[in-house]
Enzyme design. Structure first.
Site, PDB file in Angstrom:
ATOM      1  N   GLY A   1       0.843  -1.203   0.000  1.00  0.00           N
ATOM      2  CA  GLY A   1       0.000   0.000   0.000  1.00  0.00           C
ATOM      3  C   GLY A   1       0.876   1.250   0.000  1.00  0.00           C
ATOM      4  O   GLY A   1       1.882   1.301   0.703  1.00  0.00           O
TER       5      GLY A   1
ATOM      6  N   ALA B   1      15.597  10.440  -1.520  1.00  0.00           N
ATOM      7  CA  ALA B   1      16.803  10.348  -0.692  1.00  0.00           C
ATOM      8  C   ALA B   1      17.706   9.210  -1.170  1.00  0.00           C
ATOM      9  O   ALA B   1      18.936   9.361  -1.194  1.00  0.00           O
ATOM     10  CB  ALA B   1      16.416  10.146   0.771  1.00  0.00           C
TER      11      ALA B   1
ATOM     12  N   VAL C   1      17.956   8.070  -4.245  1.00  0.00           N
ATOM     13  CA  VAL C   1      18.569   8.477  -5.519  1.00  0.00           C
ATOM     14  C   VAL C   1      19.676   9.496  -5.267  1.00  0.00           C
ATOM     15  O   VAL C   1      20.813   9.334  -5.734  1.00  0.00           O
ATOM     16  CB  VAL C   1      17.486   9.049  -6.480  1.00  0.00           C
ATOM     17  CG1 VAL C   1      18.137   9.691  -7.708  1.00  0.00           C
ATOM     18  CG2 VAL C   1      16.522   7.932  -6.898  1.00  0.00           C
TER      19      VAL C   1
ATOM     20  N   ARG D   1       0.784  -5.040  -5.119  1.00  0.00           N
ATOM     21  CA  ARG D   1       0.952  -6.242  -4.291  1.00  0.00           C
ATOM     22  C   ARG D   1       1.078  -7.374  -5.305  1.00  0.00           C
ATOM     23  O   ARG D   1       0.264  -7.468  -6.214  1.00  0.00           O
ATOM     24  CB  ARG D   1      -0.254  -6.424  -3.370  1.00  0.00           C
ATOM     25  CG  ARG D   1      -0.377  -5.273  -2.362  1.00  0.00           C
ATOM     26  CD  ARG D   1      -1.325  -5.612  -1.219  1.00  0.00           C
ATOM     27  NE  ARG D   1      -1.221  -4.614  -0.157  1.00  0.00           N
ATOM     28  CZ  ARG D   1      -2.072  -3.606   0.009  1.00  0.00           C
ATOM     29  NH1 ARG D   1      -3.107  -3.472  -0.782  1.00  0.00           N
ATOM     30  NH2 ARG D   1      -1.897  -2.745   0.996  1.00  0.00           N
TER      31      ARG D   1
ATOM     32  N   ASP E   1       5.457  -4.654   6.176  1.00  0.00           N
ATOM     33  CA  ASP E   1       5.843  -5.990   6.615  1.00  0.00           C
ATOM     34  C   ASP E   1       5.879  -7.016   5.462  1.00  0.00           C
ATOM     35  O   ASP E   1       6.850  -7.758   5.308  1.00  0.00           O
ATOM     36  CB  ASP E   1       4.846  -6.431   7.705  1.00  0.00           C
ATOM     37  CG  ASP E   1       5.121  -7.819   8.197  1.00  0.00           C
ATOM     38  OD1 ASP E   1       6.056  -7.976   8.980  1.00  0.00           O
ATOM     39  OD2 ASP E   1       4.404  -8.760   7.776  1.00  0.00           O
TER      40      ASP E   1
ATOM     41  N   SER F   1       6.271  -6.493   2.328  1.00  0.00           N
ATOM     42  CA  SER F   1       7.378  -6.162   1.409  1.00  0.00           C
ATOM     43  C   SER F   1       8.701  -6.657   1.984  1.00  0.00           C
ATOM     44  O   SER F   1       9.585  -7.116   1.252  1.00  0.00           O
ATOM     45  CB  SER F   1       7.457  -4.645   1.197  1.00  0.00           C
ATOM     46  OG  SER F   1       6.209  -4.155   0.800  1.00  0.00           O
TER      47      SER F   1
ATOM     48  N   THR G   1       4.420   2.626   5.877  1.00  0.00           N
ATOM     49  CA  THR G   1       3.026   2.178   5.867  1.00  0.00           C
ATOM     50  C   THR G   1       2.242   3.062   6.826  1.00  0.00           C
ATOM     51  O   THR G   1       2.718   3.323   7.948  1.00  0.00           O
ATOM     52  CB  THR G   1       2.858   0.699   6.279  1.00  0.00           C
ATOM     53  OG1 THR G   1       1.486   0.478   6.642  1.00  0.00           O
ATOM     54  CG2 THR G   1       3.715   0.289   7.463  1.00  0.00           C
TER      55      THR G   1
ATOM     56  N   ASP H   1      -0.125   2.244   8.502  1.00  0.00           N
ATOM     57  CA  ASP H   1      -0.571   1.454   9.661  1.00  0.00           C
ATOM     58  C   ASP H   1       0.381   1.558  10.853  1.00  0.00           C
ATOM     59  O   ASP H   1      -0.016   1.307  11.987  1.00  0.00           O
ATOM     60  CB  ASP H   1      -0.703  -0.025   9.270  1.00  0.00           C
ATOM     61  CG  ASP H   1      -1.667  -0.239   8.115  1.00  0.00           C
ATOM     62  OD1 ASP H   1      -2.516   0.638   7.873  1.00  0.00           O
ATOM     63  OD2 ASP H   1      -1.561  -1.284   7.443  1.00  0.00           O
TER      64      ASP H   1
ATOM     65  N   ASP I   1       2.580  -0.450  11.810  1.00  0.00           N
ATOM     66  CA  ASP I   1       2.465  -1.725  12.519  1.00  0.00           C
ATOM     67  C   ASP I   1       3.768  -2.538  12.483  1.00  0.00           C
ATOM     68  O   ASP I   1       3.734  -3.768  12.553  1.00  0.00           O
ATOM     69  CB  ASP I   1       1.307  -2.553  11.926  1.00  0.00           C
ATOM     70  CG  ASP I   1       1.469  -2.801  10.424  1.00  0.00           C
ATOM     71  OD1 ASP I   1       2.388  -2.222   9.805  1.00  0.00           O
ATOM     72  OD2 ASP I   1       0.670  -3.572   9.865  1.00  0.00           O
TER      73      ASP I   1
ATOM     74  N   ARG J   1     -16.805  17.150  13.352  1.00  0.00           N
ATOM     75  CA  ARG J   1     -17.228  17.721  14.633  1.00  0.00           C
ATOM     76  C   ARG J   1     -18.121  18.953  14.403  1.00  0.00           C
ATOM     77  O   ARG J   1     -19.101  19.157  15.127  1.00  0.00           O
ATOM     78  CB  ARG J   1     -15.991  18.109  15.439  1.00  0.00           C
ATOM     79  CG  ARG J   1     -16.260  18.582  16.838  1.00  0.00           C
ATOM     80  CD  ARG J   1     -14.986  19.195  17.375  1.00  0.00           C
ATOM     81  NE  ARG J   1     -14.003  18.191  17.750  1.00  0.00           N
ATOM     82  CZ  ARG J   1     -13.884  17.709  18.976  1.00  0.00           C
ATOM     83  NH1 ARG J   1     -14.699  18.114  19.920  1.00  0.00           N
ATOM     84  NH2 ARG J   1     -12.935  16.840  19.257  1.00  0.00           N
TER      85      ARG J   1
ATOM     86  N   ARG K   1      -5.359  -1.759   9.303  1.00  0.00           N
ATOM     87  CA  ARG K   1      -5.330  -3.223   9.219  1.00  0.00           C
ATOM     88  C   ARG K   1      -5.552  -3.814  10.603  1.00  0.00           C
ATOM     89  O   ARG K   1      -6.590  -3.568  11.181  1.00  0.00           O
ATOM     90  CB  ARG K   1      -4.006  -3.705   8.602  1.00  0.00           C
ATOM     91  CG  ARG K   1      -4.148  -4.967   7.784  1.00  0.00           C
ATOM     92  CD  ARG K   1      -2.835  -5.375   7.161  1.00  0.00           C
ATOM     93  NE  ARG K   1      -2.550  -4.632   5.980  1.00  0.00           N
ATOM     94  CZ  ARG K   1      -2.990  -4.946   4.765  1.00  0.00           C
ATOM     95  NH1 ARG K   1      -3.744  -6.004   4.601  1.00  0.00           N
ATOM     96  NH2 ARG K   1      -2.684  -4.223   3.712  1.00  0.00           N
TER      97      ARG K   1
ATOM     98  N   GLU L   1     -10.359  -0.155  11.796  1.00  0.00           N
ATOM     99  CA  GLU L   1     -10.991  -1.180  10.947  1.00  0.00           C
ATOM    100  C   GLU L   1     -10.776  -2.598  11.485  1.00  0.00           C
ATOM    101  O   GLU L   1     -11.627  -3.469  11.324  1.00  0.00           O
ATOM    102  CB  GLU L   1     -10.513  -1.078   9.500  1.00  0.00           C
ATOM    103  CG  GLU L   1      -9.012  -1.319   9.324  1.00  0.00           C
ATOM    104  CD  GLU L   1      -8.568  -1.307   7.856  1.00  0.00           C
ATOM    105  OE1 GLU L   1      -9.411  -1.286   6.958  1.00  0.00           O
ATOM    106  OE2 GLU L   1      -7.340  -1.315   7.643  1.00  0.00           O
TER     107      GLU L   1
ATOM    108  N   ARG M   1      -4.670   7.505   2.781  1.00  0.00           N
ATOM    109  CA  ARG M   1      -3.375   7.129   2.198  1.00  0.00           C
ATOM    110  C   ARG M   1      -2.800   8.219   1.301  1.00  0.00           C
ATOM    111  O   ARG M   1      -1.651   8.112   0.860  1.00  0.00           O
ATOM    112  CB  ARG M   1      -3.526   5.831   1.402  1.00  0.00           C
ATOM    113  CG  ARG M   1      -3.690   4.609   2.267  1.00  0.00           C
ATOM    114  CD  ARG M   1      -2.748   3.488   1.878  1.00  0.00           C
ATOM    115  NE  ARG M   1      -2.872   3.069   0.528  1.00  0.00           N
ATOM    116  CZ  ARG M   1      -3.466   1.933   0.135  1.00  0.00           C
ATOM    117  NH1 ARG M   1      -4.007   1.130   1.033  1.00  0.00           N
ATOM    118  NH2 ARG M   1      -3.494   1.610  -1.125  1.00  0.00           N
TER     119      ARG M   1
END
Ligand code: F6P
Length: 319
Positions: A11, A22, A24, A72, A103, A105, A125, A127, A129, A154, A171, A222, A252
């Site tokens: 993702g 950076a 390159v 992916r 993760d 990847s 990512t 996430d 995570d 709000r 995730r 989620e 994203r």
């Protein structure tokens, strides 16, 4: 080392372009030839390689998404796909590889490392995570995006005196919900890491209503369940007007925050340094206040810590 390649995978995350830039520019600085692979692991299989110069990454540091495109790749999960990718890298005489992603990847990157190709990962990512890095590239931008969405919701929630249930990505991680909930003053934050009791959520909401609160915000990660379902249940229990918003993929996109750009620049530059030192099988990270490097095998073994102090604090502040 003379020739390295970089790609983004999984993702997309805001700040990936700053990381590519950076890699390159740091490579050019050290006199290396640098190449971009399009569409991640699938691009290795499909032989999609482009030479990168200083100008290839001009005007990209502030852009969301990834100029190298991402994918992916189910084909890379097969032995045949992996063999094609490894053969291609050898044919191209690529000596070092920087994989920017999450993760999944890095599990692919580990395969390339084990095949003898010097490979270093840069965690990106939304996430957040991944263990052994306090922050992954893209997380800060996503949290700011959610926090901005909370501000907007709000306004309308207050005007109509409604309860809003907002579903955010992550995730299996509740970290986006936790950080955005803390930043946005959510009444309740529902995350997969912590069990939740809907009656307790409703009691909390009712206490707010009783003391004249004009709106309430409930953030649902989620991975903890469906905001639509939770919204329906709250409506049934409380007999109040509820609206549900699923923020989805807008989390994203967008221009990366300064934090993500700086993080990306540091972690990607470190990846090039590691390759120049002949190191491989490592992920760069910003861990305990320092730029660090950790073997993929260690990263895979450890669960990302959840900030329980922040979780408790958010509950106290939303009392
Ligand atoms: O890993 C990033 C992420 O945005 C998760 O938060 C989400 O669950 C998933 O990717 C969505 O994937 P896709 O883009 O394939 O819908």
């Amino acid at each position: 080392m003379k020739k390295i390649a970089v790609f983004t995978s999984g993702g997309d995350a805001p700040g990936m372009n700053a990381a590519v830039r950076a890699v390159v520019r740091k490579s050019v600085f050290h006199g290396l030839s640098v190449f971009g692979i399009k569409r991640g692991f699938q691009g290795l299989i499909n032989k999609e390689i482009v030479p990168m110069q200083l100008g290839s990454v001009a005007d990209s540091i502030h852009r969301g998404g990834t100029i190298l495109l991402t994918a992916r790749s189910p084909e890379f999960l097969t032995a045949e796909g992996q063999a094609k990718a490894i053969t291609f890298l050898r044919e191209q005489q690529i000596e070092g590889l920087v994989v920017i992603g999450g993760d999944g990847s890095f599990r692919g990157a580990q395969v390339l490392h084990e095949a003898g190709i010097l490979t270093v990962g840069v965690p990106a990512t939304i996430d957040n995570d991944i263990a052994f890095t306090d922050f992954c590239i893209g997380f800060d931008t996503a949290v700011n995006t959610v926090s901005d969405a909370i501000n907007k919701l709000r306004d309308t929630a207050t005007s109509h005196e409604r309860i809003y249930v907002i579903e955010v990505m992550g995730r299996n991680s509740g970290l986006i919900a936790l950080h955005a909930g803390l930043a946005g003053g959510a009444e309740s934050i529902i995350v997969p890491e912590a069990p939740f009791d809907l009656t307790e959520v409703c009691n909390r909401l009712q206490r707010g209503v009783d003391r004249g609160k004009l709106h309430s915000i409930i953030l649902v990660a989620e991975g903890a369940g469906s905001a639509l379902h939770i919204g329906e249940e709250i409506k049934r229990i409380m007999q109040l007007e509820i609206r549900v918003t699923i923020l989805g993929h807008l989390q994203r996109g967008g221009t990366p925050t300064a934090f993500d750009r700086i993080l990306a620049s540091r972690l990607a530059a470190k990846a090039v340094d590691l390759l120049l030192e002949g190191k491989s099988g490592l992920m760069t990270g910003f861990y305990k206040g320092e730029v660090a490097a950790t073997p993929f095998t260690e990263v895979f073994k450890k669960q990302k810590e959840f900030s329980w102090d922040d979780y408790k604090l958010a509950a106290i502040l939303a009392i």
